[in-house]
Design a protein around this motif. Structure first.
Motif, PDB file in Angstrom:
ATOM      1  N   VAL A 199      35.370 -36.304 101.119  1.00 38.33           N
ATOM      2  CA  VAL A 199      35.630 -36.023 102.525  1.00 38.33           C
ATOM      3  C   VAL A 199      36.951 -37.384 102.787  1.00 38.33           C
ATOM      4  O   VAL A 199      36.772 -38.253 102.942  1.00 38.33           O
ATOM      5  CB  VAL A 199      34.583 -36.470 103.395  1.00 38.33           C
ATOM      6  CG1 VAL A 199      34.971 -36.528 104.681  1.00 38.33           C
ATOM      7  CG2 VAL A 199      33.460 -35.604 102.895  1.00 38.33           C
ATOM      8  N   PRO A 200      38.273 -36.515 103.009  1.00 38.93           N
ATOM      9  CA  PRO A 200      39.793 -37.793 102.925  1.00 38.93           C
ATOM     10  C   PRO A 200      39.162 -38.672 104.374  1.00 38.93           C
ATOM     11  O   PRO A 200      39.691 -39.692 103.464  1.00 38.93           O
ATOM     12  CB  PRO A 200      40.489 -36.592 103.302  1.00 38.93           C
ATOM     13  CG  PRO A 200      40.048 -35.581 104.346  1.00 38.93           C
ATOM     14  CD  PRO A 200      38.471 -35.288 103.412  1.00 38.93           C
ATOM     15  N   GLU A 201      38.497 -38.509 105.116  1.00 39.57           N
ATOM     16  CA  GLU A 201      38.277 -39.803 106.690  1.00 39.57           C
ATOM     17  C   GLU A 201      37.074 -39.334 107.118  1.00 39.57           C
ATOM     18  O   GLU A 201      36.557 -38.857 107.274  1.00 39.57           O
ATOM     19  CB  GLU A 201      39.863 -40.170 107.322  1.00 39.57           C
ATOM     20  CG  GLU A 201      39.824 -38.328 108.536  1.00 39.57           C
ATOM     21  CD  GLU A 201      40.301 -37.518 107.796  1.00 39.57           C
ATOM     22  OE1 GLU A 201      39.643 -35.915 108.093  1.00 39.57           O
ATOM     23  OE2 GLU A 201      41.572 -37.157 106.824  1.00 39.57           O
ATOM     24  N   ASP A 202      36.378 -40.489 107.651  1.00 42.74           N
ATOM     25  CA  ASP A 202      35.711 -40.403 107.881  1.00 42.74           C
ATOM     26  C   ASP A 202      34.833 -39.415 109.661  1.00 42.74           C
ATOM     27  O   ASP A 202      36.582 -39.652 109.904  1.00 42.74           O
ATOM     28  CB  ASP A 202      35.147 -42.272 108.738  1.00 42.74           C
ATOM     29  CG  ASP A 202      34.395 -43.247 107.883  1.00 42.74           C
ATOM     30  OD1 ASP A 202      33.479 -42.625 106.963  1.00 42.74           O
ATOM     31  OD2 ASP A 202      34.649 -44.257 108.564  1.00 42.74           O
ATOM     32  N   ILE A 203      34.533 -38.610 109.443  1.00 45.99           N
ATOM     33  CA  ILE A 203      34.777 -37.552 110.727  1.00 45.99           C
ATOM     34  C   ILE A 203      33.656 -38.227 111.768  1.00 45.99           C
ATOM     35  O   ILE A 203      32.524 -38.710 111.223  1.00 45.99           O
ATOM     36  CB  ILE A 203      33.961 -36.787 110.426  1.00 45.99           C
ATOM     37  CG1 ILE A 203      34.762 -35.604 109.009  1.00 45.99           C
ATOM     38  CG2 ILE A 203      33.298 -35.815 111.157  1.00 45.99           C
ATOM     39  CD1 ILE A 203      34.263 -33.982 108.169  1.00 45.99           C
ATOM     40  N   VAL A 204      33.757 -38.331 113.040  1.00 44.85           N
ATOM     41  CA  VAL A 204      33.181 -39.124 113.934  1.00 44.85           C
ATOM     42  C   VAL A 204      33.300 -38.987 115.341  1.00 44.85           C
ATOM     43  O   VAL A 204      34.148 -37.813 115.380  1.00 44.85           O
ATOM     44  CB  VAL A 204      33.354 -40.617 114.496  1.00 44.85           C
ATOM     45  CG1 VAL A 204      32.881 -41.098 115.594  1.00 44.85           C
ATOM     46  CG2 VAL A 204      33.403 -41.142 112.436  1.00 44.85           C
ATOM     47  N   ASP A 205      32.333 -38.209 115.852  1.00 46.77           N
ATOM     48  CA  ASP A 205      32.103 -37.399 117.278  1.00 46.77           C
ATOM     49  C   ASP A 205      31.642 -37.746 117.484  1.00 46.77           C
ATOM     50  O   ASP A 205      29.725 -37.537 118.080  1.00 46.77           O
ATOM     51  CB  ASP A 205      32.345 -35.264 117.003  1.00 46.77           C
ATOM     52  CG  ASP A 205      31.884 -35.445 118.602  1.00 46.77           C
ATOM     53  OD1 ASP A 205      32.080 -36.010 119.458  1.00 46.77           O
ATOM     54  OD2 ASP A 205      32.001 -33.708 118.362  1.00 46.77           O
TER      55      ASP A 205
END
Length: 428
Positions: A199-205
């Motif tokens: 996962v290249p960057e944090d996934i935030v929703d």
């Protein structure tokens, strides 16, 4: 209709089309674990198999009838196998309205095609926003409709209606179906101690309470894995669509397969038992497939398929234009029609038709998240399997006979597949 911005479609978008579940890895692990358990507990294995069978719910396909179903057109040796995999997800919980919809449904639909010689496999994902025509289903209890979204069929008539819809729109005969309950999906991930995904960057929703930590790899827990495969509103607005979510789902399924096949799982009896129990609790299948030994028999036929021969494909689509009543939704392109035809004929899909819409189960190149070795430490064979097509058996230790010859449909090496557009949350 979604208010999300969409890429501008080609001018040739039609108003409507002219024509009106890698659970096999689970089955393979079942057989391995059954053998180990037999050595340790003797008759306890029988009760274990019965317990797993009791976890699986079977649904009859009688409502489909026989007269109007497609005929298989492949005429070579052996028999291809088509399995429709669906993901059942409930949104009746806090933060679960990931698509601004209520109720439940199947936003994940994948047709898994196993070649007759069992030398390759395609898993074709169908975007839920596809506009298609739906036939009447469930023996006429659900009326036919035109120009409806693909995923509406599941809410109308369940998995059998979705299967009927696929056969109607593709002319492909579907042998079996598998529904995976997303509510139990996280338990499968936790049972193997988490799944490593790049996962290249944090996934935030924050609106939908979704968070997935970055890492190369990031070992996702069950809850994080659910967030990863459910997330839609990730990245720039133009990337917040179902096509990007499909790619993340494909990446995770491949990672889960690699983890289940790894020595860290197969050599740990406690992990195997927990995974099988969690996996079978999440399954609904057709009646003929509602048996771990039946699933295992199919899985044994795939032993010579390397992960590089397992291809995840996103069905080629285009967006409807802004002046269309279906703006924000997609239609199947001529390339999609060609893919269905090749699958029906059990032929290799050339890269020119994929257009960057495919990935293999090997894992993202250049990432530290690489495939783990198999239980015996051997590299999967590159030689096409001579294993025959599926035949009924309820004996866990039975090995399929070797009567089928390799498919004659293979084609010469084609040019490399064009690269796909970057997708948020994917290293590849």
């Amino acid at each position: 209709m979604s208010d999300e911005p969409r890429p501008e479609p080609s001018d040739g978008a039609p108003k409507r089309r002219g024509k009106v579940a890698r659970k096999h890895t689970v089955g393979r692990v079942v057989l391995i674990s059954a053998l180990v358990l037999a050595l340790i507990t003797g008759l306890g294995t029988v009760y274990f198999i019965r317990h797993l069978n009791g976890n699986i719910e079977g649904i009859s396909l009688d409502a489909l009838g026989d007269d109007e179903r497609p005929e298989k057109v492949y005429t070579g040796n052996g028999e291809p196998l088509n399995i429709l995999v669906m993901g059942s997800d409930s949104r009746d919980c806090e933060g679960c309205d990931i698509d601004k919809e209520g109720g439940g449904g199947s936003d994940t639909t994948i047709l898994v095609h196993l070649s007759a010689d069992r030398s390759r496999a395609y898993a074709v994902s169908i975007p839920r926003d596809s506009i298609i025509d739906r036939p009447e289903c469930n023996a006429g209890e659900s009326a036919a409709e035109t120009d409806v979204m693909w995923n509406a069929a599941y809410g109308v008539g369940g998995p059998v209606c979705t299967l009927d819809q696929l056969e109607y729109n593709t002319d492909i005969f579907v042998d079996h179906f598998i529904v995976v309950d997303f509510a139990s999906f996280g338990d499968m991930v936790d049972a193997v101690g988490g799944v490593p995904v790049c996962v290249p960057e944090d996934i935030v929703d924050r609106e939908h309470q979704i968070f997935v930590p970055k890492g190369d790899p990031s070992v996702l827990s069950g809850d994080e894995a659910l967030d990863y495969v459910r997330a839609r509103y990730v990245g720039e607005q133009l990337q917040q669509n179902d096509i990007s979510r499909i790619r993340r789902q494909q990446e995770f399924i491949g990672a889960l397969v690699r983890e289940v096949q790894s020595t860290g799982t197969l050599t740990r009896l406690d992990k195997v038992v927990k995974f099988l129990d969690a996996a079978t609790k999440s399954l609904t299948t057709d009646e003929e497939f509602a048996s771990v030994t039946r699933l295992g028999k199919v899985a044994m036929q795939l032993q010579n398929i390397g992960l590089d021969k397992v291809q995840f494909v996103t069905l080629p689509t285009e967006y409807y234009p802004r002046d269309s009543e279906f703006w924000g939704k997609v239609y199947w392109t001529p390339e999609a029609e060609q893919i269905w035809k090749l699958i029906n004929e059990d032929k290799v899909i050339p890269p020119r038709l994929l257009g960057g819409n495919s990935v293999s189960a090997e894992g993202p190149p250049g990432s530290s998240e690489t495939p783990s070795p198999s239980a015996d430490g051997e590299t999967p064979s590159e030689t096409p399997s001579e294993t025959p097509s599926e035949t009924p058996s309820e004996t866990p230790s039975e090995t399929p006979s070797e009567t089928a010859s390799p498919s004659e449909t293979a084609t010469p090496e084609a040019p490399a597949t064009p690269e796909a557009e970057p997708v948020p949350g994917i290293c590849a």
